[in-house]
Design an enzyme around this catalytic site. Structure first.
Site, mmCIF file in Angstrom:
data_model
loop_
_atom_site.group_PDB
_atom_site.id
_atom_site.type_symbol
_atom_site.label_atom_id
_atom_site.label_comp_id
_atom_site.label_asym_id
_atom_site.label_seq_id
_atom_site.Cartn_x
_atom_site.Cartn_y
_atom_site.Cartn_z
ATOM 1 C CG HIS A 134 -2.034 -1.025 1.102
ATOM 2 N ND1 HIS A 134 -2.361 -1.886 2.115
ATOM 3 C CD2 HIS A 134 -2.861 -1.329 0.072
ATOM 4 C CE1 HIS A 134 -3.354 -2.661 1.735
ATOM 5 N NE2 HIS A 134 -3.660 -2.351 0.499
ATOM 6 C CG ASP A 181 -16.621 -1.097 -15.837
ATOM 7 O OD1 ASP A 181 -15.398 -1.095 -15.601
ATOM 8 O OD2 ASP A 181 -17.092 -1.390 -16.946
ATOM 9 N N GLY A 182 -14.654 0.296 -12.992
ATOM 10 C CA GLY A 182 -13.622 1.324 -12.985
ATOM 11 C C GLY A 182 -13.217 1.773 -14.373
ATOM 12 C CG ASP A 206 -4.782 -1.424 -4.911
ATOM 13 O OD1 ASP A 206 -4.307 -2.552 -5.139
ATOM 14 O OD2 ASP A 206 -5.049 -1.011 -3.765
ATOM 15 C CB SER A 207 -6.007 -4.168 -10.749
ATOM 16 O OG SER A 207 -4.728 -4.458 -11.277
ATOM 17 C CG ASP A 261 -2.675 -11.902 -10.177
ATOM 18 O OD1 ASP A 261 -1.952 -10.995 -9.727
ATOM 19 O OD2 ASP A 261 -2.690 -13.056 -9.720
#
EC number: 2.5.1.16
Length: 293
Positions: free
Chosen positions: A67, A142-143, A161-162, A164
């Site tokens: 983070h 939905d980003g 910040d996803s 995989d």
């Protein structure tokens, strides 16, 4: 692939011939959300463990490494970050770090799966302590579409910040998405994306991220490695790109005199992370050379 034998949670990386295990006490939570299977375990030595679709996401003990590195290098590279958007980041740890910066006026967490946030509030409350900050805003959806709909040149920093690059997160590692980010960012804007393991993915995922970000118009791209014990190989990275200016320079004095507590990040760590290992320089040579100009 996961296994649980004799009190151990094990994530098996079948294609790499390796595995990572944590000794567990008990399962605290399990549910199938609209998007993924979500589990929380109590471990013997790493605190609580979050698992999504069988993959380790974070633990209480070492999440600060990820983070802090996903947040502070980008915010101290930008000259004056005021509006920050986190795409993903449902555990709220990145949001907490963003809001440590007093100059940030507005932060958005755009997470597709609200259950990740609600479960984090229960089992990782230390990561969610800034959720009531008046500067914090939440959008569950939905980003990719959120960034596409953003007002052009309205954002200072975008943090991806996803998980995989498979399933719901696959579209966050795409050229079209980076182009939408370029449009949404103001002059001097910064984008940063989690970019997997340098040891496993430099010639694949990381190189593709560099190539696609440059195609999208980000002339300055850099990958910053950092330790992350619970992820494959124990070594992870984020890839940062600037809209106009090189990202190898940052506000070093501000980073050194930051008015908040960190456990890993400092100005020396930032400088060190910019020094990529030689095998990465060799693999990304063209991108690295052009990004430093």
């Amino acid at each position: 692939m996961t296994a649980l034998n004799d009190g151990w949670f094990t994530e098996v990386f079948q294609d790499q011939g390796t595995a990572f295990s944590l000794q567990v006490k008990k399962k605290l939570h399990e549910e199938q959300t609209r998007f993924q299977k979500l589990e929380i375990w109590e471990t013997e030595t790493f605190g609580n463990l979050m698992v999504l679709d069988g993959c380790v996401m974070l633990t209480s003990r070492d999440n600060f490494l990820y983070h802090e590195m996903m947040t502070h290098p980008a915010l101290f590279t930008h000259r004056d970050p005021r509006k920050v958007v986190i795409v993903g980041g449902g555990d709220c740890g990145t949001l907490k770090e963003v809001l440590k910066h007093p100059g940030v006026e507005e932060a958005w967490q755009v997470e597709i799966d609200e259950r990740v946030t609600r479960v984090s509030e229960q089992y990782f409350p230390e990561l969610c302590e800034s959720n009531t900050d008046p500067r914090a805003n939440f959008f569950f959806g939905d980003g990719i579409q959120w960034i596409r709909d953003a007002v052009p040149e309205s954002l200072d920093v975008i943090i991806i910040d996803s998980t995989d690059p498979v399933g719901p997160a696959e579209g966050l590692f795409a050229l079209d998405f980076y182009r939408d980010c370029m449009i949404a960012l103001r002059e001097g804007g910064i984008i940063v994306q989690q970019s997997e393991s340098p040891l496993l993915h430099t010639n694949t995922i990381i190189k593709t991220i560099h190539d696609d970000m440059k195609k999208a118009g980000f002339d300055h791209v850099r990958t910053l490695p950092f330790p992350q014990p619970v992820y494959p190989t124990g070594w992870w990275s984020c890839t940062m790109a600037g809209k106009e200016k090189p990202v190898v320079y940052f506000r070093e004095e501000d980073a050194d005199q930051r008015p908040f507590v960190t456990r890993y990040y400092n100005a020396d760590i930032h400088r060190g992370a910019l020094a990529m290992p030689q095998f990465m320089v060799d693999a990304l040579e063209d991108e690295v050379m052009s990004s430093e100009r």
